[in-house]
Scaffold this motif. Structure first.
Motif, PDB file in Angstrom:
ATOM      1  N   PRO A   1       0.818  -1.210   0.000  1.00 54.28           N
ATOM      2  CA  PRO A   1       0.000   0.000   0.000  1.00 54.28           C
ATOM      3  C   PRO A   1       0.853   1.262   0.000  1.00 54.28           C
ATOM      4  O   PRO A   1       0.560   2.218  -0.716  1.00 54.28           O
ATOM      5  CB  PRO A   1      -0.813  -0.135   1.284  1.00 54.28           C
TER       6      PRO A   1
ATOM      7  N   LEU B   1      -5.027  -7.400   0.260  1.00 50.37           N
ATOM      8  CA  LEU B   1      -5.944  -6.617   1.090  1.00 50.37           C
ATOM      9  C   LEU B   1      -7.377  -7.047   0.793  1.00 50.37           C
ATOM     10  O   LEU B   1      -7.669  -7.605  -0.256  1.00 50.37           O
ATOM     11  CB  LEU B   1      -5.807  -5.121   0.785  1.00 50.37           C
TER      12      LEU B   1
ATOM     13  N   ARG C   1      -7.355   1.926   8.481  1.00 50.39           N
ATOM     14  CA  ARG C   1      -7.113   0.510   8.153  1.00 50.39           C
ATOM     15  C   ARG C   1      -5.902   0.344   7.240  1.00 50.39           C
ATOM     16  O   ARG C   1      -5.210  -0.663   7.303  1.00 50.39           O
ATOM     17  CB  ARG C   1      -8.283  -0.053   7.359  1.00 50.39           C
ATOM     18  N   LEU C   2      -5.701   1.326   6.348  1.00 50.96           N
ATOM     19  CA  LEU C   2      -4.560   1.234   5.426  1.00 50.96           C
ATOM     20  C   LEU C   2      -3.255   1.404   6.177  1.00 50.96           C
ATOM     21  O   LEU C   2      -2.257   0.752   5.874  1.00 50.96           O
ATOM     22  CB  LEU C   2      -4.655   2.309   4.347  1.00 50.96           C
TER      23      LEU C   2
ATOM     24  N   PHE D   1      -7.900   6.909   6.242  1.00 50.50           N
ATOM     25  CA  PHE D   1      -8.144   5.462   6.179  1.00 50.50           C
ATOM     26  C   PHE D   1      -7.217   4.731   7.154  1.00 50.50           C
ATOM     27  O   PHE D   1      -6.198   4.175   6.742  1.00 50.50           O
ATOM     28  CB  PHE D   1      -7.880   4.934   4.770  1.00 50.50           C
TER      29      PHE D   1
ATOM     30  N   ARG E   1      -1.844  -1.690   7.523  1.00 53.64           N
ATOM     31  CA  ARG E   1      -1.339  -2.689   6.580  1.00 53.64           C
ATOM     32  C   ARG E   1      -0.430  -2.089   5.526  1.00 53.64           C
ATOM     33  O   ARG E   1      -0.294  -2.634   4.441  1.00 53.64           O
ATOM     34  CB  ARG E   1      -2.525  -3.393   5.919  1.00 53.64           C
ATOM     35  N   ARG E   2       0.198  -0.970   5.848  1.00 53.75           N
ATOM     36  CA  ARG E   2       0.906  -0.231   4.812  1.00 53.75           C
ATOM     37  C   ARG E   2       2.045  -1.006   4.161  1.00 53.75           C
ATOM     38  O   ARG E   2       2.414  -0.725   3.033  1.00 53.75           O
ATOM     39  CB  ARG E   2       1.403   1.114   5.328  1.00 53.75           C
TER      40      ARG E   2
ATOM     41  N   LEU F   1      -7.517   2.014  -0.717  1.00 50.97           N
ATOM     42  CA  LEU F   1      -6.186   2.274  -1.269  1.00 50.97           C
ATOM     43  C   LEU F   1      -6.302   2.953  -2.636  1.00 50.97           C
ATOM     44  O   LEU F   1      -5.551   3.881  -2.939  1.00 50.97           O
ATOM     45  CB  LEU F   1      -5.404   0.961  -1.381  1.00 50.97           C
TER      46      LEU F   1
ATOM     47  N   GLU G   1     -10.529  -2.576   1.732  1.00 49.29           N
ATOM     48  CA  GLU G   1      -9.214  -1.939   1.897  1.00 49.29           C
ATOM     49  C   GLU G   1      -8.626  -1.559   0.540  1.00 49.29           C
ATOM     50  O   GLU G   1      -8.005  -0.504   0.387  1.00 49.29           O
ATOM     51  CB  GLU G   1      -8.263  -2.888   2.635  1.00 49.29           C
ATOM     52  N   GLN G   2      -8.852  -2.424  -0.461  1.00 48.16           N
ATOM     53  CA  GLN G   2      -8.340  -2.102  -1.792  1.00 48.16           C
ATOM     54  C   GLN G   2      -9.025  -0.863  -2.352  1.00 48.16           C
ATOM     55  O   GLN G   2      -8.399  -0.027  -2.999  1.00 48.16           O
ATOM     56  CB  GLN G   2      -8.540  -3.284  -2.746  1.00 48.16           C
TER      57      GLN G   2
ATOM     58  N   TYR H   1      -3.457   8.192   5.423  1.00 51.76           N
ATOM     59  CA  TYR H   1      -3.581   7.170   6.464  1.00 51.76           C
ATOM     60  C   TYR H   1      -4.515   7.633   7.578  1.00 51.76           C
ATOM     61  O   TYR H   1      -5.159   6.816   8.234  1.00 51.76           O
ATOM     62  CB  TYR H   1      -2.199   6.822   7.044  1.00 51.76           C
TER      63      TYR H   1
ATOM     64  N   ALA I   1      -0.457  -5.377  -1.483  1.00 51.35           N
ATOM     65  CA  ALA I   1      -1.769  -4.797  -1.761  1.00 51.35           C
ATOM     66  C   ALA I   1      -2.749  -5.814  -2.343  1.00 51.35           C
ATOM     67  O   ALA I   1      -3.949  -5.729  -2.103  1.00 51.35           O
ATOM     68  CB  ALA I   1      -1.624  -3.612  -2.708  1.00 51.35           C
TER      69      ALA I   1
END
Lengths: 270, 295
Positions: free
Chosen positions: A108, A150, A138-139, A136, A142-143, A158, A154-155, A133, A147
């Motif tokens: 991400p 995800l 959530r991103l 979002f 999981r950065r 992103l 989440e996608q 960030y 990707a």
């Protein structure tokens, strides 16, 4: 409302026709105005020409061998009908394409880096990333994962975040709700509203989920068979009987049979 | 079992393998940025070698000047190939672009034949042909130089693909349309990858030209280079390096065992077997990215 409509729109699209492969007429004289700072929706069923309209604005038609055969598109008063896609992004138009399409093999964080305009300083980029960030969270968690793995929601976040890195003045989204659970749609639409308010970013939203879209936009256009057949404020559209019957499920809450049927048709139509 | 002889075979095999890697890095660069295997990489390598020879022997320039000039020329040529030929094919099926690169390879071979003729020319790098002794083991100096160049390029490109430009190139390989949508110039990115691969071709051309002479047969390196790239995973630079070492060792040691039994020529067979088995058993190679399918 009245004042804003009279001010110069950030985007004005006048009688635009799009041809694919020089033969297939996908939209037939579509005119759409996006007032500065407003959220506008393009509604309609599949194959109506909503995505083509967005691609005409963002310059992505070329990738599909389509072209604008008539009409003109002006962004902030400047004619961009023939501009390259990358120049339109520089001017401030960013298109979140349908189906999420994140860079799957990048993290991400790298997805956001990839979208950074050439010449954006490292500190500006980092500030932009932190801002995204914050929108979002959530991103942020999981950065550094991949990707492609995800979740759908989440996608989509992103994909929107990636567009925000380009610092657009007009953000265009193609069916961000597609295939997402209702609570995620509500979350994402809520964030869009927040971005619209906080940054004054104009938003052009393409949706089949008319019910959700009309809750957050100020004005909508209904497209059928490549033409605009109706245009009005969200309130006016919501109370229109045709819209209620065909797009809002008879006005009796969400009819999931209807919604499901539409998304199934999409697979072979587009 | 003669362990010294075996380790000599293995070490020289690994060094030769790194020379394959040197070639394969060019393939990986283009694949990483556009998901197209470049069948013209052999032709580019051959052209790179010819340009260096032309500048140094024919024009009389010293090598330290001739090689960078050749690299500059090839860099521009890489961009030119994208501008003139590939741009028209953007969005077409990959097989079309593949055929185009094959055509380009044939074109390059024909052009060098027309300009410089078919006789083999020497590179004359000035690296001594006296072997280097590591204990009792013979090592070829030029192979050692080539292996060092390969590892140097490997480190440089690993760093490059973490830079912002490198990340953009990887993004392009993932999705052209999504790249366009956020303002990445796909055309320029693909052009840059070809330009860089053409510079790598000069490095590979110089080393291989020194090893086996400069003629059209340099373009046949594509077969071994492609095997290494496929075994490594086509889009992994690290994969290309490790696969090169593996292939070099298997080829050198294996040929020594099998050649006496079949009367020679087993090298090509080993390479072919590796290529075919990789595609059948592990199509993404050792380090290649997998297509992500979420359920």
């Amino acid at each position: 409302m009245q004042d804003k409509a009279e001010a110069q729109p950030i985007l004005s699209m006048n009688s635009v026709e799009v041809l694919y492969d020089n033969v297939m007429l996908a939209i037939k004289g579509v005119s759409v105005q996006v007032p500065k700072g407003e959220m506008i929706a393009l509604l309609g069923s599949n194959g109506a020409g909503k995505s083509t309209t967005l691609k005409a604005i963002s310059g992505l038609l070329k990738a599909e061998r389509g072209r604008i055969s008539r009409g003109e598109i002006k962004f902030e008063g400047e004619d961009i009908t023939d501009a390259l896609a990358q120049n339109r992004v520089q001017k401030g138009i960013c298109h979140v394409i349908e189906g999420r399409r994140v860079f799957e093999h990048l993290s991400p964080d790298e997805n956001l880096t990839a979208a950074a305009p050439t010449g954006m300083s490292r500190s500006t980029l980092n500030a932009e990333k932190e801002k995204i960030y914050a929108y979002f969270p959530r991103l942020a968690e999981r950065r550094n994962s991949q990707a492609g793995y995800l979740s759908g929601g989440e996608q989509q976040m992103l994909a929107i975040g990636r567009a925000l890195v380009t610092q657009p003045k007009l953000l265009m989204l193609d069916e961000p709700s597609l295939g997402l659970a209702p609570f995620l749609v509500a979350e994402i639409f809520g964030i869009l509203q927040k971005i619209n308010k906080e940054e004054g970013m104009s938003v052009l939203l393409v949706e089949q989920n008319a019910l959700a879209a009309l809750e957050i936009v100020s004005e909508g256009y209904l497209i059928e068979n490549g033409r605009v057949v109706m245009n009005g404020t969200a309130e006016a559209l919501k109370s229109n009987s045709d819209i209620q019957e065909f797009y809002l499920g008879g006005g009796e809450g969400t009819d999931f049979h209807n919604v499901k049927h539409y998304s199934r048709r999409k697979r072979w139509l587009s | 079992m003669d362990w010294i002889f075996l380790s000599e075979l293995a070490i020289n095999g690994a060094l030769t393998g790194l020379l394959y890697s040197l070639f394969a890095i060019g393939l990986v660069l283009i694949y990483k940025a556009s998901s197209v295997p470049n069948l013209a990489q052999g032709g580019l390598t051959m052209l790179g070698a010819y340009v260096v020879v032309a500048l140094s022997h024919d024009a009389g320039l010293p090598l330290w000047l001739a090689i960078p000039l050749a690299a500059l020329f090839m860099f521009a040529l890489g961009f030119g190939i994208e501008r003139v030929a590939l741009r028209r094919l953007a969005g077409r099926p990959v097989v079309m672009i593949l055929m185009l690169t094959l055509g380009l390879d044939i074109f390059l071979r024909g052009t060098t034949l027309a300009i410089w003729g078919g006789t083999s020319r020497s590179m004359e790098l000035g690296v001594s042909y006296d072997p280097l002794f590591l204990g009792d083991i013979f090592i070829s100096r030029i192979h050692l130089v080539g292996a060092a160049v390969a590892i140097g390029l490997f480190v440089a490109f690993m760093l490059f693909f973490r830079s912002r430009t490198g990340i953009k190139l990887r993004a392009i390989a993932d999705d052209y349309t999504a790249s366009w949508s956020v303002g990445i110039s796909v055309e320029r990115g693909v052009g840059l990858s070809w330009a860089l691969a053409s510079v790598v071709a000069v490095a590979a051309g110089v080393i291989w030209g020194e090893v086996q002479g400069v003629d059209q047969s340099l373009s046949l390196l594509l077969l071994k280079g492609l095997t290494v790239a496929v075994l490594g995973g086509l889009d992994s630079i690290l994969g290309a390096v490790i696969a090169g070492i593996i292939l070099g060792i298997i080829e050198n040691v294996g040929a020594d065992f099998i050649d006496p039994l079949v009367g020679g020529g087993s090298r090509e067979l080993i390479v072919a077997a590796v290529l075919i088995l990789t595609v059948m058993i592990r199509p993404h190679g050792l380090f290649g990215r997998h297509d992500i399918e979420r359920v």
